[in-house]
Design a protein around this motif. Structure first.
Motif, short mmCIF file in Angstrom:
data_model
loop_
_atom_site.label_atom_id
_atom_site.label_comp_id
_atom_site.label_asym_id
_atom_site.label_seq_id
_atom_site.Cartn_x
_atom_site.Cartn_y
_atom_site.Cartn_z
N ALA A 557 0.85 -1.20 0.00
CA ALA A 557 0.00 0.00 0.00
C ALA A 557 0.89 1.25 0.00
N ALA A 558 1.97 1.20 0.78
CA ALA A 558 2.88 2.34 0.82
C ALA A 558 3.54 2.54 -0.54
N ALA A 559 3.90 1.43 -1.20
CA ALA A 559 4.52 1.54 -2.52
C ALA A 559 3.53 2.15 -3.51
N ALA A 560 2.27 1.76 -3.39
CA ALA A 560 1.26 2.29 -4.31
C ALA A 560 1.08 3.80 -4.10
N ARG A 561 1.10 4.23 -2.84
CA ARG A 561 0.99 5.67 -2.57
C ARG A 561 2.17 6.42 -3.21
N ASN A 562 3.35 5.85 -3.06
CA ASN A 562 4.53 6.50 -3.65
C ASN A 562 4.46 6.48 -5.18
N GLN A 563 4.01 5.36 -5.73
CA GLN A 563 3.85 5.26 -7.18
C GLN A 563 2.91 6.37 -7.68
N ASP A 564 1.81 6.57 -6.93
CA ASP A 564 0.84 7.57 -7.35
C ASP A 564 1.37 8.99 -7.19
N ARG A 565 2.44 9.13 -6.39
CA ARG A 565 3.08 10.44 -6.27
C ARG A 565 4.17 10.62 -7.31
N GLY A 566 4.33 9.59 -8.17
CA GLY A 566 5.30 9.73 -9.26
C GLY A 566 6.64 9.09 -9.00
N ASP A 672 -4.89 -5.59 -6.94
CA ASP A 672 -5.70 -5.18 -5.79
C ASP A 672 -5.13 -3.91 -5.15
N PHE A 673 -3.82 -3.79 -5.16
CA PHE A 673 -3.19 -2.64 -4.52
C PHE A 673 -2.95 -1.49 -5.50
N GLY A 674 -3.31 -1.73 -6.78
CA GLY A 674 -3.12 -0.68 -7.77
C GLY A 674 -1.66 -0.46 -8.13
N LEU A 675 -0.85 -1.49 -7.96
CA LEU A 675 0.57 -1.36 -8.30
C LEU A 675 0.77 -1.79 -9.75
N ARG A 676 1.43 -0.96 -10.53
CA ARG A 676 1.72 -1.29 -11.92
C ARG A 676 3.10 -1.90 -12.02
N GLY A 677 3.30 -2.75 -13.05
CA GLY A 677 4.62 -3.34 -13.25
C GLY A 677 4.87 -4.51 -12.31
#
Lengths: 799, 367
Positions: A557-566, A672-677
């Motif tokens: 979840a933390a990785a996804a938040r960071n991903q969404d911040r670019g 599920d977590f919205g992580l790409r790649g």
């Protein structure tokens, strides 16, 4: 607890300046939360009279007023208030004044062509309330030219203090004054608590049910007749307003005032609304309904205690009165209740009904249990002086609560517990000034606490009373005695290696995260958790409702938040608890890490590549190494948990114990977590990783061979399904005791290799210790390697 | 057959050879000269061979002359060889030059979280004072979290704890997420005999979530039980801690009376600060900042843990790790601690091998 300076000085005779009092209060344990001097910003605001108010020639909504400020010529003011009119009295701020509510310093000027030299103010403009419908409209007898703040009682500053749960006695102005007097900041003023002369017998009497006697050990009542329940006198209304209580009517205000003044909650009944001639304290019936003063209806149960007339329940004893029998503006005959109720029962009922009231706050912390027998006279005089009428004799019920107790305090106890030298006479004086009775004995005192100090439990409490009044600034500064000149380790090996682990992982490029111990139900379930006994009864939100079975979902979840911040690449680890059950032994200390995206930024050396399972495997191995595991001896088993890619996951196993698992995160979980790649991760429970055996600091003796090591390479053809780990194992066994190193240096499938086969190239290093290896010896070892690879793995040496 | 020439001839030959050696510009050409002179069929070698046919007197003199010549040639060739070798190396190095202003390979070192760094600092300081680190479970029984600590059911102090509850267990006992690290006091006293000197850093939970409250946060408990330990030692211990932790000599510390059900007497501890110019500075000043709660262990707690309150006394304290980390390192927002925002971690995190210690220092460098 809020009160005003003058209110405090009703109880405290002192010549100390207020600054000193505000400074000492926290040092007595009465923390000052807020001090407000409402008049400070209003010094230039005066009372003025509007002589004339004419329509502004150029603006429909404005008036041009001539204002008599009480000094000099009338002043012209342009005013937008709809209520501005000739003859009214209001509050005037001259040019040059700062108006706090609009954060503006007034200037003389012209508004739409008409001169304006000041302002007629609303309450909001003076920050007295949110009222802004018009300017303040003062009574016609308000003295023109006088300063507004003292006229309105705003020059009495407000003090708010935080009261700890033990100091119920300081939920009253008098209690605060008593502490200040004990500390030498003045003397406690006398208040007339003598009984009043009753004029008649109370038409209402008390009746305590047998099963309510423990709940209500004592209650008193006083009836009044011939009252006029108008508005409260200005001094009382101003004080209540200052502390945030809206004045309602004299009778209601008196009950509120006495609660703050003496810490004594009261309840007032309108006698004419009471059915019958007695009030009964009893247990509520299961399902009995009652509407309280807040106009809400409550469903009661048999564990709750109420006060009822012949009609039914109409007082939630100690919490809130009932609407049906309460006083109103037309009340002429009142019955006033002063009761003692069981604090725990009040707290339980109030919690069940979810009612927070000032009365509950005081009852559950404990009142002066003798108060029903000394406060009625004081109240009777207050009521009749404000509302006229006459008071009855006091009617009571209950045997009274047991409160007298003796505590032995030996003369040395203060010194032993605090290290402070407080002269014996001072100790006695402090206790006596706080209302304690002290009887001298042989090297000890017998101390009886006053009835308002239900919190005093033993000698340690007496030490605290003496200590806080004497002052903690007198505490000696004694360093803790050192048991060892050179400090011993404070961490045991299991704790110490956690710090090593953190350093090892951070040095590998994983940022240390600290995430919550709880997560959402679906996330917990995806990682094998979500059991009912690990689901919070009262979570903050559904996202934070289940104790985590693994750290990985939080890191994802933390990785996804960071991903969404670019952030393109996110590498994180955390060391912390996971919960496999709700028993202490079910809590494990876990370590997890994830890598998402690529191994590096795009850069000219070309080091960037996508993360893969071997990154996670390397992290897991590095983590285990930091924990003291010799990772070379670990077996790697294929596969792992459901949340991992079934073909790209594995476990590091020692004997039968799984020490760590690693792998690529399953694409469905990534979704599920919205992580790409791609993301890879590892997880281990530190409790499962054995501590290295304590063998003392000395290492085994190192013998370094003088003979040249020899390397030999082998390229084997094996079935595609044969795993490299098995082949390496066979090679190592075949190489025998001289083997010092081995590695796979190439894996190839494709041209020149038969379908269903692969080529695996292995290198070994042999380190002889007795003599340089001869060609014959090397050939023998090579043959042994080839033979074992063939026998165990079906490997054929590539020609 | 050649004749060995006169001394003059040899001098002329030597000069000719020296010129030839100095004028060659490659190692290959130099080697050709060497073979031409000193090789098996080299000119000087052949001359040496002719010595055999001479009378002893002449042979001796000519031998000496020839040997001198041979040495001179060898030295000159060696010298030239070194010079040419150096020049060739220099040429190679010049050809190998790269643009060193290009960026280096990306480094991969990350950062440790301010919380683990702060905990390590706290542990380092209390280790100096002889404390060991104790631990306990995050999911606690109602008994350990409240009752044993003299916070009975319906006590007003419980309302201030905003407790998270878990469903009751098979025996009907209600579980809670520990609201403070104090239950470990009880667990430690139950398990060990005095003297006790422990700190307990760990996770704690309260159902409160706003700008200044997090549903999970960290506390560090302290407990000392030993003969003769009084509040003056508590005072000294916490002053010693605060001054070491914040790195401010003479940092003012004050004790303010307060209330905790598990200590009696109780005190809150403030440190000096100034708020001039909007910023907060720890140190001597005109203002105070509350940083922890403390007191002498309540005799009822001692008795609950099986210690005789007539015989033993000691002190306990508890502090918020986030709070002291925020104050020391100027981190403004509590909520950011748990967000794992890489930008925050790069800025507020600590280099992994910048380990706090008493000998190397307790104030972490900026990353």
């Amino acid at each position: 607890m809020k009160f005003t300076r003058d209110w405090l000085f009703d109880h405290l005779a002192t010549d100390r300046p207020l600054d000193e009092i505000l400074d000492i209060l926290p040092m007595l344990g009465l923390e000052v939360e807020c001090y407000t001097d409402r008049s400070a910003a209003l010094t230039s605001f005066t009372i003025a009279e509007v002589i004339s108010a004419k329509q502004h020639p150029n603006a429909n909504k404005l008036r041009v007023c001539m204002v008599n400020t009480g000094s000099g010529d009338p002043v012209q003011v342009v005013c937008g208030a709809p209520n501005a009119r000739a003859g009214m009295k209001g509050v005037f701020a001259p040019a040059g004044a700062y108006v706090p509510g609009i954060d503006l310093k007034l200037k003389s000027g012209k508004i739409r062509g008409e001169a304006s030299n000041g302002m007629l103010c609303s309450e909001r403009e003076m920050e007295l309330s949110d009222e802004h419908d018009g300017i303040i409209d003062l009574p016609s007898d308000a003295p023109v030219g006088a300063a507004f703040a003292p006229y309105a009682g705003l020059d009495d500053p407000i003090i708010e203090i935080a009261i700890t749960p033990n100091r119920a006695d300081c939920l009253s102005v008098r209690g605060v004054a008593r502490d200040l007097a004990a500390a030498g900041y003045g003397s406690l003023k006398e208040v007339d608590f003598s009984p009043h002369d009753g004029a008649f017998d109370s038409p209402i009497t008390w009746n305590i049910d047998a099963d309510a006697r423990a709940f209500c050990p004592r209650i008193s009542g006083c009836a009044f007749r011939g009252l006029r329940n108008g508005t409260s006198p200005a001094w009382m209304a101003q004080r209540l307003t200052a502390i945030g209580q809206r004045p309602i009517s004299a009778l209601v205000d008196i009950t509120n005032y006495v609660m703050i003044d003496l810490g004594r909650p009261l309840h007032a009944y309108d006698i004419n609304k009471i059915t019958g001639d007695s009030l009964t304290i009893r247990a509520a019936g299961d399902g009995e309904m009652m509407t309280a003063l807040n106009e809400k209806e409550y469903k009661l149960d048999a564990g709750m205690f109420i006060i009822a007339d012949a009609h039914g329940a109409d007082d939630l004893a100690g919490i809130m009165g009932g609407e049906r029998t309460g006083v109103s503006e037309t009340t002429t005959d009142m019955f006033l209740e002063v009761a003692i109720f069981d604090p725990i029962s009040v707290a339980t009922t109030a919690r069940k009904l979810n009612i927070n009231s000032d009365a509950r706050h005081r009852f559950e912390r404990g009142l002066d249990v003798t108060s029903p027998d000394w406060v009625q006279g004081h109240i009777a005089r207050l009521v009749t002086s404000i509302c006229g009428g006459e008071a009855s004799y006091v009617t009571t019920a209950g045997e009274g609560a047991q409160w007298q107790r003796e505590i032995t305090l030996d003369a040395d106890k203060v010194k032993r517990l605090t290290g402070m030298d407080v002269p014996a006479a001072d100790q006695v004086a402090i206790l006596e000034s706080l209302g304690f009775n002290v009887a001298a004995g042989d090297g000890e005192w017998t101390v009886s606490p006053p009835p308002w100090r239900g919190d005093i439990d033993g000698a340690a409490d007496l030490v605290e009373e003496i200590g806080r009044i004497h002052g903690y600034e007198h505490l000696p500064m004694d360093h803790l005695p050192r048991e060892h000149v050179v400090a011993q380790p404070s961490l045991n090996p299991a704790q110490a290696r956690q710090f090593r682990l953190r350093r090892a992982l951070a040095s590998r490029g994983l940022m240390e995260a600290v995430t919550f111990s709880f997560l959402s139900g679906p996330q917990a379930a995806a990682f094998g958790g979500g059991a009912a006994n690990l689901t919070l009864v009262n979570p903050i939100s559904a996202d934070l409702s289940v104790m985590r079975p693994s750290i990985l979902p939080n890191l994802m979840a933390a990785a996804a938040r960071n991903q969404d911040r670019g952030e393109a690449d996110v590498n994180l680890f955390e060391v912390g608890p996971v919960f496999l059950g709700d028993a202490p032994d079910d809590q494990r200390t876990a370590c997890s890490g994830i890598r998402h995206g690529t191994t590096a930024i795009r850069e000219w050396h070309g080091s960037q590549r996508k993360v893969d399972v071997f990154d996670a495997k390397a992290d897991a191995e590095a983590a285990l190494a930091a924990l003291g595991v010799r990772t070379g001896g670990l077996k790697v088993s294929v596969g792992g948990a459901d949340y991992l890619h079934p073909g790209r996951s594995g476990q590091l196993v020692q004997g039968r114990t799984v020490l760590a698992s690693f792998g690529e995160i399953h694409p469905k979980i990534l979704d599920d977590f919205g992580l790409r790649g791609v993301a890879v991760g590892f997880e281990m429970h530190l409790d499962d990783v054995p501590l290295p055996k304590a063998k003392g600091p000395a290492r085994t003796l190192l013998t370094m061979s003088v003979f040249q090591p020899v390397t030999r390479d082998f390229a084997f053809i094996v079935d595609s399904e044969t795993v490299a780990g098995d082949l390496l194992k066979a090679v190592r066994s075949g190489a025998g005791p001289l083997l010092s190193d081995s590695a796979v240096f190439d894996v190839y499938q494709g041209e020149n290799i038969e379908a269903g086969k692969k080529s695996v190239a292995v290198t070994i290093t042999l380190s002889p210790s007795k003599a340089t290896l001869t060609d014959d010896e090397i050939d023998q070892i090579s043959n042994s390697v080839i033979k074992l690879a063939e026998t165990n793995c079906g490997a054929v040496l590539r020609s | 057959m050649t004749e060995i020439g006169t001394m003059q001839d040899l001098e002329a030959l030597a000069a000719e050879i020296a010129t030839a050696i100095e004028s060659v510009s490659s190692l290959e050409a130099l080697e050709a000269i060497r073979i031409d002179l000193l090789g098996k069929k080299g000119r000087v070698s052949l001359m040496m061979r002719e010595l055999g046919g001479m009378d002893p007197e002449a042979r001796k003199q000519a031998g000496q002359e020839l040997n001198r010549l041979k040495d001179r040639i060898a030295t000159a060739i060696e010298l030239r060889q070194t010079l040419l070798g150096d020049a060739a190396l220099n040429d190679r190095l010049a050809a190998e030059a790269v643009d060193v202003t290009l960026p280096s390979r990306p480094h991969t070192e990350a950062r440790l979280h301010p919380l683990s760094r702060t905990i390590e600092e706290v542990v380092a300081i209390f280790a100096e004072m002889g404390f060991t680190v104790a631990e306990g479970p995050d999911i606690e029984s109602d008994y350990y979290n409240f009752t044993a600590l003299n916070i009975p059911e319906e006590h007003p102090a419980r309302q201030e704890h905003d407790t998270f509850y878990l469903p009751p267990d098979a025996e009907g006992k209600r579980k809670v997420l520990r609201t403070h690290t104090s239950p470990v006091q009880v667990r430690t006293m139950e398990a060990t005999e005095p003297p006790v000197r422990i700190i307990v850093p760990g996770r704690t939970y309260r159902s409160d979530h706003d700008a200044t409250h997090s549903p999970m946060f960290h506390q560090c408990e302290g407990l000392v039980i030993a003969d003769g330990i009084h509040m003056g030692h508590l005072n000294g211990c916490l002053i010693d801690f605060c001054r070491a932790f914040f790195g401010v000599d003479g940092l003012p510390v004050r004790f303010r009376p307060s209330y905790f059900p598990f200590t009696e007497p109780s005190a809150e501890v403030d440190i000096g600060c100034t708020r001039d110019g909007g910023g907060l500075k720890i140190g001597a000043g005109d203002d105070w900042l509350e940083i922890l709660g403390s007191g002498m262990v309540n005799p009822r707690v001692l008795a609950n843990c099986g210690y005789d309150p007539e015989k033993y006394q000691g002190f306990a304290f508890g502090m918020g790790i986030e709070r002291i980390a925020m104050l020391k390192y100027g981190i403004p927002d509590l909520r950011t601690f748990y967000d794992s925002d890489l930008r925050w971690m790069r800025h507020y995190g600590f280099l992994p091998f910048d380990a706090p210690s008493v000998h190397a220092g307790l104030v972490g460098g900026s990353s």
